[in-house]
Each structure stands twice: as structure tokens, then as C-alpha cells.
Design a protein around this motif. Structure first.
Motif: not given
Length: 339
Positions: A103-119, A121-131
């Protein structure tokens, strides 16, 4: 060559204030605006194209990803974020992830498509996929209530958190000073760098500094940070320990409430028989009886700092980010007994 950092230092204001003056934001007072413009003239500063943004081309959207929007901890952070960004014309797009990576990766892509300027976020851990996502998309991301793992790629990433290890160590010292010598620990998953691993390390650090003994019978790790996990964790300690602890230090308030529930079901009185502590100062901490001794950390100021960091990114593309530690507060309530 004079840059925006030189102007901010000379004017005695933040980089974000310089950026707002450059972009003619109405949120800057006339006095501050005049002072900044005077310094700009004196230093001969010329804003770059990236610093002098066309506000009409900016959609003024900021993405916010939280695992549980019903949690008042995240509500306090969001209020802080909005207190900084709303007056500047920004709007927040809020996504609930349930702490699930997909869900985190999905919403990151959604936010990218909405052209957000920055993000933010809070999450349980920071996986390499995020980075890797941040590296590919070059969107500034600020994590709250989490630490940043080591990563070789240069990416626009920052974090705002408390010193989890020292905070839990301080709680061990508090329990020690209250007369407790047999202190158990119920923690979350160790793959969570901040609330999981660092809080466990803080427990062990405190145990060592107070010259106390512990054993695996007094330590329980759970898969998450829910009330049910706290119930199960206390159940495990109850079943394994030959001598029950006098205090149980829990990695969050939810776990502490679950531990208290188990003790209630088994006629163990809190704090008469066993004291209990948590972390977060959630709504539950003062709603239950006995009220919960805990650590307050994720506050309005956390959201303010996270928003200010994003503004630093927007004002200066060369800003590389950092890890920022905010103060915490140990709150003594009814759930701990002085022995």
C-alpha cells in the motif's frame, strides 16, 4: 558566489522565509520582507530559476502517508503539518497505509501522479523499496517517528523522531528509582528500526546502566504494536517466568493496554502487583484506569518540523536532508507503584 544560505544567515531567518520572500508570499510580514530584500541587495544575490518558482505553476500539494489515521498521535502530527503549510497555500493529500509495504508503494505512485511536491510519511520500517522509489522519482520525503537506515544512494530524505533508545533507557532508570529491580519488556518487531529495535536497545542499555539482570523469560517480541499483541506478550511472560516481574516496560501504549487487559483477566492488579509503562501518550493512556505512565514524543512540533524541512527542500535543491531529534517527556501517572 552568494547563495540562499548566505542570505538566510545574514538576515537571521530560515531558508524557507527567504524562499517565501522571493516568491512574494503574503505570509511574510512587511518588516521581515524589507529586511530580507535589503540583505539581498547588499549581497548582490540573484535567485536561481529553481529558487524563484512560478507559484501559478505549482499545484501546492503535499502527500501525507500514515498507517492509521484514527491514531491521535498522527492526528497531532497532521495538525502541526497543516499549521505550517496551509497558510502558504498548500493542501495535504492523506493516505492510510495500514503499515503495509504494498500500500505504501501504491500510494507513493498515486501521489507522484498527482504531482505532489513532497511527501511526509510514517511507517513501521523503511525498506529498500522506499529508498529506491525516492531515488528514481527525486521527490523529497520526510519520515516522522522513524529513523533512516544507511543507504549509499544520495536521495532527498530526512527524518524527525525522538531518541528512542535514550527515551526507553530513561524509563528503565525511572522504574529503577521507583524501586523496581525485576523489569520485563514487551516489544514490537525488530525490523522496525525505531519503535522496534531502538526501543529494545534502550531497554537493554537501561538494564546494564542500572546493573540489573534480565532473561529471555522476561522479554517478548510481537509481530505488531496492537492491543492484542500486548495481551499475548504479557501472556508469554506470565507462562515462562518463574518469578513475575514487578514492572513491565511496553514499546507502545497499545501494547501496554493489552498487557493490562491480560493482568485484569488473571486477577493481577496494576500497579499493586505489577507496574506498567508505555510509549506515545495516545488517547488510551489517560482513558484507561489506572492511567498509563508513558513517554510523549510525537506532537504538534513533530509536524511543524517535518513541514519546515520540506520548505527547506523547495527553497534549496542542494539541501541534502538530515535526521532531526526532538525532545520527549516522561509522564508519570497511576500505572507505576513506588516499591
Amino acid at each position: 558566489m552568494v547563495n540562499i544560505n548566505d542570505v538566510a544567515k545574514a538576515a537571521g531567518v530560515s531558508i524557507s522565509t527567504i524562499s517565501r520572500v522571493i516568491n512574494q508570499s503574503s505570509s511574510v510580514s512587511p518588516v521581515t520582507r524589507n529586511k530580507v530584500m535589503k540583505v539581498i541587495a547588499e549581497l548582490g544575490y540573484s535567485p536561481t530559476a529553481s529558487e524563484k518558482k512560478d507559484r501559478k505553476k505549482s499545484n501546492k500539494l503535499i502527500g501525507v502517508l500514515f498507517p492509521d489515521i484514527s491514531n491521535n498521535v498522527f492526528g497531532r502530527i497532521l495538525q502541526g503539518i497543516n499549521s505550517v503549510l496551509t497558510p502558504l497555500g498548500y493542501n495535504t493529500v492523506i493516505c492510510e497505509t495500514n503499515g503495509e509495504l504494498d500500500k505504501e508503494i501504491h500510494f507513493l505512485d498515486v501521489l507522484k501522479n498527482k504531482q505532489v511536491e513532497g511527501i511526509i510519511m510514517a511507517n513501521v520500517h523503511i525498506p529498500e523499496e522506499h529508498l529506491l522509489w525516492i531515488h528514481r522519482n527525486n521527490k523529497p520525503v520526510v519520515y516522522v517517528c522513524q529513523d533512516i537506515p544507511d543507504f549509499s544512494l544520495k536521495i532527498p530524505i530526512s527524518s524527525v523522531n525522538m531518541d528512542n533508545q535514550q527515551a526507553i533507557c530513561d524509563m528503565v532508570h525511572f522504574l529503577y528509582n521507583m524501586g523496581h529491580r525485576n523489569i520485563a519488556f514487551i516489544g514490537g518487531p525488530l525490523h522496525d528500526l525505531s519503535a522496534g529495535k531502538k526501543r529494545y536497545q534502550g531497554y537493554m542499555k537501561g538494564i546494564r546502566e542500572c546493573s540489573l539482570n534480565t532473561s529471555q523469560d522476561l522479554i517478548s517480541f510481537q509481530e505488531s504494536f496492537t492491543i492484542a499483541d500486548g495481551y499475548e506478550g504479557m501472556h508469554q511472560i506470565y507462562e515462562k517466568s518463574s518469578i513475575l516481574p514487578t514492572a513491565v516496560l511496553c514499546a507502545c501504549d497499545n501494547i501496554a493496554v493489552g498487557a493490562i487487559d491480560f493482568m485484569y483477566d488473571n486477577n493481577i492488579q496494576v500497579p499493586e502487583h505489577i507496574s506498567v509503562t508505555g510509549v506515545d501518550d495516545s488517547n488510551l493512556a489517560t482513558a484507561i484506569r489506572p492511567s498509563l505512565t508513558t513517554i510523549r514524543h510525537a506532537t504538534f512540533d513533530t509536524g511543524i518540523k517535518a513541514a519546515q524541512i520540506l520548505l527547506e527542500y523547495f527553497a534549496s535543491p542542494s539541501f541534502t536532508g538530515n535526521s532531526f531529534k526532538l525532545p520527549y517527556q516522561l509522564l508519570r501517572r497511576q500505572s507505576v507503584k513506588h516499591l
